[in-house]
Scaffold this active site. Structure first.
Site, PDB file in Angstrom:
ATOM      1  N   GLY A  15       0.805  -1.209   0.000  1.00  0.00           N
ATOM      2  CA  GLY A  15       0.000   0.000   0.000  1.00  0.00           C
ATOM      3  C   GLY A  15       0.839   1.260   0.000  1.00  0.00           C
ATOM      4  O   GLY A  15       0.550   2.229  -0.722  1.00  0.00           O
ATOM      5  N   CYS A  42       4.365  -8.899   2.384  1.00  0.00           N
ATOM      6  CA  CYS A  42       3.956  -9.768   1.277  1.00  0.00           C
ATOM      7  C   CYS A  42       5.150 -10.265   0.479  1.00  0.00           C
ATOM      8  O   CYS A  42       5.290 -11.452   0.214  1.00  0.00           O
ATOM      9  CB  CYS A  42       2.971  -9.033   0.370  1.00  0.00           C
ATOM     10  SG  CYS A  42       2.448 -10.016  -1.051  1.00  0.00           S
ATOM     11  N   CYS A  47       3.083 -13.463   1.281  1.00  0.00           N
ATOM     12  CA  CYS A  47       2.485 -14.180   0.150  1.00  0.00           C
ATOM     13  C   CYS A  47       3.475 -14.712  -0.873  1.00  0.00           C
ATOM     14  O   CYS A  47       3.352 -15.848  -1.321  1.00  0.00           O
ATOM     15  CB  CYS A  47       1.475 -13.292  -0.575  1.00  0.00           C
ATOM     16  SG  CYS A  47       1.120 -11.703   0.139  1.00  0.00           S
ATOM     17  N   LYS A  50       5.882 -17.469   0.504  1.00  0.00           N
ATOM     18  CA  LYS A  50       5.002 -18.568   0.923  1.00  0.00           C
ATOM     19  C   LYS A  50       4.544 -19.373  -0.285  1.00  0.00           C
ATOM     20  O   LYS A  50       4.576 -20.613  -0.269  1.00  0.00           O
ATOM     21  CB  LYS A  50       3.788 -18.002   1.661  1.00  0.00           C
ATOM     22  CG  LYS A  50       2.709 -19.014   1.974  1.00  0.00           C
ATOM     23  CD  LYS A  50       1.409 -18.296   2.316  1.00  0.00           C
ATOM     24  CE  LYS A  50       0.853 -17.576   1.094  1.00  0.00           C
ATOM     25  NZ  LYS A  50      -0.340 -16.755   1.415  1.00  0.00           N
ATOM     26  N   TYR A  98      11.524  -3.112  -6.292  1.00  0.00           N
ATOM     27  CA  TYR A  98      10.777  -2.116  -5.519  1.00  0.00           C
ATOM     28  C   TYR A  98      11.605  -0.852  -5.320  1.00  0.00           C
ATOM     29  O   TYR A  98      11.089   0.271  -5.396  1.00  0.00           O
ATOM     30  CB  TYR A  98      10.353  -2.700  -4.167  1.00  0.00           C
ATOM     31  CG  TYR A  98       9.015  -3.378  -4.218  1.00  0.00           C
ATOM     32  CD1 TYR A  98       7.851  -2.710  -3.861  1.00  0.00           C
ATOM     33  CD2 TYR A  98       8.896  -4.690  -4.673  1.00  0.00           C
ATOM     34  CE1 TYR A  98       6.615  -3.325  -3.927  1.00  0.00           C
ATOM     35  CE2 TYR A  98       7.666  -5.316  -4.751  1.00  0.00           C
ATOM     36  CZ  TYR A  98       6.529  -4.625  -4.378  1.00  0.00           C
ATOM     37  OH  TYR A  98       5.301  -5.237  -4.462  1.00  0.00           O
ATOM     38  N   ALA A 114      11.617   5.616  10.752  1.00  0.00           N
ATOM     39  CA  ALA A 114      11.123   6.990  10.814  1.00  0.00           C
ATOM     40  C   ALA A 114      10.100   7.101  11.934  1.00  0.00           C
ATOM     41  O   ALA A 114       9.309   6.182  12.160  1.00  0.00           O
ATOM     42  CB  ALA A 114      10.486   7.399   9.485  1.00  0.00           C
ATOM     43  N   TYR A 176      -5.504 -18.473   7.343  1.00  0.00           N
ATOM     44  CA  TYR A 176      -4.748 -18.668   6.103  1.00  0.00           C
ATOM     45  C   TYR A 176      -3.352 -19.230   6.376  1.00  0.00           C
ATOM     46  O   TYR A 176      -2.938 -20.243   5.822  1.00  0.00           O
ATOM     47  CB  TYR A 176      -4.512 -17.322   5.423  1.00  0.00           C
ATOM     48  CG  TYR A 176      -5.642 -16.661   4.727  1.00  0.00           C
ATOM     49  CD1 TYR A 176      -5.631 -16.544   3.334  1.00  0.00           C
ATOM     50  CD2 TYR A 176      -6.694 -16.073   5.410  1.00  0.00           C
ATOM     51  CE1 TYR A 176      -6.628 -15.869   2.654  1.00  0.00           C
ATOM     52  CE2 TYR A 176      -7.703 -15.412   4.750  1.00  0.00           C
ATOM     53  CZ  TYR A 176      -7.674 -15.308   3.374  1.00  0.00           C
ATOM     54  OH  TYR A 176      -8.669 -14.642   2.709  1.00  0.00           O
ATOM     55  N   GLU A 180      -1.853 -22.876   5.366  1.00  0.00           N
ATOM     56  CA  GLU A 180      -0.884 -22.903   4.270  1.00  0.00           C
ATOM     57  C   GLU A 180       0.451 -23.498   4.711  1.00  0.00           C
ATOM     58  O   GLU A 180       1.037 -24.338   4.022  1.00  0.00           O
ATOM     59  CB  GLU A 180      -0.704 -21.494   3.720  1.00  0.00           C
ATOM     60  CG  GLU A 180      -1.931 -21.013   2.964  1.00  0.00           C
ATOM     61  CD  GLU A 180      -1.905 -19.526   2.637  1.00  0.00           C
ATOM     62  OE1 GLU A 180      -2.580 -19.126   1.679  1.00  0.00           O
ATOM     63  OE2 GLU A 180      -1.212 -18.765   3.342  1.00  0.00           O
ATOM     64  N   GLY A 261      -2.574 -14.905  14.518  1.00  0.00           N
ATOM     65  CA  GLY A 261      -2.989 -13.513  14.388  1.00  0.00           C
ATOM     66  C   GLY A 261      -1.822 -12.559  14.257  1.00  0.00           C
ATOM     67  O   GLY A 261      -0.678 -12.886  14.577  1.00  0.00           O
ATOM     68  N   ASP A 302      -2.881  -3.130   6.333  1.00  0.00           N
ATOM     69  CA  ASP A 302      -3.093  -3.986   7.497  1.00  0.00           C
ATOM     70  C   ASP A 302      -3.159  -3.205   8.794  1.00  0.00           C
ATOM     71  O   ASP A 302      -3.763  -3.663   9.767  1.00  0.00           O
ATOM     72  CB  ASP A 302      -1.975  -5.025   7.603  1.00  0.00           C
ATOM     73  CG  ASP A 302      -2.088  -6.104   6.539  1.00  0.00           C
ATOM     74  OD1 ASP A 302      -2.979  -5.995   5.676  1.00  0.00           O
ATOM     75  OD2 ASP A 302      -1.283  -7.047   6.556  1.00  0.00           O
ATOM     76  N   ALA A 341      -7.720 -16.241  -2.127  1.00  0.00           N
ATOM     77  CA  ALA A 341      -7.304 -17.640  -2.233  1.00  0.00           C
ATOM     78  C   ALA A 341      -6.543 -18.035  -0.984  1.00  0.00           C
ATOM     79  O   ALA A 341      -5.895 -17.210  -0.347  1.00  0.00           O
ATOM     80  CB  ALA A 341      -6.426 -17.851  -3.471  1.00  0.00           C
ATOM     81  N   HIS A 436     -13.542 -27.114 -22.739  1.00  0.00           N
ATOM     82  CA  HIS A 436     -13.519 -28.558 -22.484  1.00  0.00           C
ATOM     83  C   HIS A 436     -12.250 -29.204 -23.012  1.00  0.00           C
ATOM     84  O   HIS A 436     -11.779 -28.836 -24.087  1.00  0.00           O
ATOM     85  CB  HIS A 436     -14.747 -29.196 -23.156  1.00  0.00           C
ATOM     86  CG  HIS A 436     -14.882 -30.651 -22.891  1.00  0.00           C
ATOM     87  ND1 HIS A 436     -15.304 -31.151 -21.669  1.00  0.00           N
ATOM     88  CD2 HIS A 436     -14.647 -31.729 -23.692  1.00  0.00           C
ATOM     89  CE1 HIS A 436     -15.330 -32.471 -21.740  1.00  0.00           C
ATOM     90  NE2 HIS A 436     -14.939 -32.842 -22.946  1.00  0.00           N
ATOM     91  N   GLU A 441     -14.844 -25.632 -16.365  1.00  0.00           N
ATOM     92  CA  GLU A 441     -16.132 -25.673 -17.073  1.00  0.00           C
ATOM     93  C   GLU A 441     -17.259 -26.157 -16.164  1.00  0.00           C
ATOM     94  O   GLU A 441     -18.431 -25.935 -16.459  1.00  0.00           O
ATOM     95  CB  GLU A 441     -16.039 -26.556 -18.310  1.00  0.00           C
ATOM     96  CG  GLU A 441     -15.897 -28.037 -18.019  1.00  0.00           C
ATOM     97  CD  GLU A 441     -15.906 -28.890 -19.288  1.00  0.00           C
ATOM     98  OE1 GLU A 441     -16.749 -28.646 -20.164  1.00  0.00           O
ATOM     99  OE2 GLU A 441     -15.046 -29.795 -19.384  1.00  0.00           O
TER     100      GLU A 441
END
Length: 452
Positions: A15, A42, A47, A50, A98, A114, A176, A180, A261, A302, A341, A436, A441
């Site tokens: 974020g 993340c 994520c 992981k 990043y 900071a 999660y 996982e 948590g 978060d 997911a 198919h 489907e």
């Protein structure tokens, strides 16, 4: 008053980076401070690594299942150190991306801690910088309950850097991360026990999804212990751990992993120097535009405890940047129909209302459900079954929820999320021609309701 920056962001997670980059692109003078990981939880301890570990764990199944297709694989050997080293190399690459994204966007990068000095001032590396707006995007931090021996347990922060794969792992939690990591450890060959204090894990997910995953994990030999909790952890003479449960039972393991948590990461941030308020759970209170009680300070992701998912933080970061510096493009974040997911083995993908939520909201629901053995497994001994479920409003025919447990569930549900967001009806699903032969489907071929 002339400020050093138009926006000073504390936290270079999903974020924070999104808000900073786009604010700079809109012409604002922006700085970002990050004391730990560029890319945030993340990218570094969440994520991304992981899912790399989930991929690694899944190969054991691929090797075994290949025999049904005529392959005779040699003796497969797994090396934890290789997986972790390759994971670290990839994360370092992403850290660099990043860094370049921020710098190339014209953002001033402060790598270190900071602290907010007053509503318009931040201190970094002994220097003070003024800002018209300050954005708190410091994310969350795993917490381990205060029990005797808690120092012997680890969280997800340490799990990604274990020197070797434990032979016996006790995973504590029912969300999660717990589910996982239990799948990761189990898939890589560790004797794994998942311990949860409630009746069934993944509270808040559709009941059929929760039950189906329980059945599949049990088939795979994972030890599931519900309505159980740890009272204390003792380190034994041989270095192993003994977990004493509240019911008096004792479990032995080489690693006790807690995923019970996360708390908002506000340590030494200087909020006491501002009018920012926290809610009863310790999250930063914000209004619909992410404004705190202090007019010049905003918060997202978060740390506000709203919807703790990376794509949501990205959307919130974009909303903040647009509102402050490109208001003609501002659009509030829509928190409805957020797909998600769980990268358990097998995967879960879900979007929209659960059956329980739909009934509680007063909908007259019709349920369509299919359980089947995936085509890929028909030539193997594996008895895993896939679950697909649609929750439909009987009066409007609108599809309220879509849920899946099975291979690539997240990939499939992402596409269906667009349909639900657009207001698709069951008739729209029925009139869509399937691809198919695929598992996906099945979502457009279910015709007979199982409940209503």
């Amino acid at each position: 008053m002339a400020y050093d920056f138009d926006l000073y962001v504390i936290g270079a997670g999903s974020g924070g980076v999104r808000a900073a980059r786009f604010a700079a692109g809109f012409g604002a003078k922006v700085a970002v401070a990050e004391s730990r990981y560029l890319g945030g939880t993340c990218v570094n301890v969440g994520c991304v690594p992981k899912k790399l570990l989930v991929y690694g764990a899944h190969f054991a199944e691929d090797f075994e299942q290949s025999q049904g297709f005529g392959w005779t694989p040699g003796e497969a050997k797994f090396d934890w150190a290789t997986l972790i080293a390759n994971k670290d190399r990839e994360i370092n690459r992403l850290n660099g991306i990043y860094r370049n994204l921020l710098v190339n966007s014209g953002v001033t990068l402060h790598e270190g801690h900071a602290k907010i000095v007053d509503p318009h001032t931040v201190e970094f590396d002994g220097k003070r910088y003024t800002a018209k707006n300050i954005l708190i995007a410091t994310g969350g931090w795993p917490q381990i309950p205060e029990i005797p021996g808690q120092e012997h347990a680890i969280s997800s922060n340490q799990a990604f850097f274990l020197k070797e794969l434990p032979k016996r792992v006790l995973v504590v939690g029912g969300g999660y991360i717990a589910v996982e990591f239990a799948g990761i450890f189990h898939g890589l060959g560790a004797e794994t026990t998942l311990l949860y204090r409630g009746d069934l894990f993944l509270r808040g997910f559709d009941g059929a999804v929760r039950k189906h995953l329980q059945e599949e994990l049990t088939k795979r030999g994972m030890n599931l212990q519900f309505n159980a909790d740890i009272e204390r952890i003792d380190k034994q003479a041989d270095g192993s751990l003994k977990a004493t449960l509240k019911d008096g039972r004792e479990l032995e393991a080489d690693c006790v992993f807690y995923a019970t948590g996360r708390r908002p990461m506000l340590d030494n941030l200087g909020l006491e120097n501002t009018g920012v308020k926290l809610d009863k759970k310790g999250f930063v209170e914000v209004d619909e535009q992410y404004q705190t009680a202090e007019p010049s300070i905003l918060a997202l992701g978060d740390v506000i405890g709203r919807v703790q998912l990376t794509p949501v933080a990205l959307a919130e970061g974009m909303a903040v940047a647009r509102r402050l510096f490109k208001p003609e493009q501002y659009r509030p974040v829509d928190y409805k129909m957020i797909p998600t997911a769980v990268f358990s083995l097998p995967n879960i993908g879900t979007v929209g209302l659960t059956e329980e939520e739909a009934r509680e909201a007063g909908h007259d629901v019709v349920i369509f459900e299919s359980r089947f053995r995936p085509m890929k497994l028909t030539l193997t001994e594996c008895q895993e079954r896939t679950l697909m479920k649609l929750v439909v409003d009987a009066k409007t025919d609108k599809v309220l929820g879509c849920h899946m447990v099975g291979p690539d569930a997240g990939e499939i549900v992402q596409g269906l999320a667009i349909a639900l967001k657009a207001g698709a009806t069951k008739r729209d699903f029925d009139e869509t021609i399937g691809v198919h032969p695929t598992a996906a489907e099945e979502f457009v071929t279910m015709r007979t309701p199982v409940a209503g």
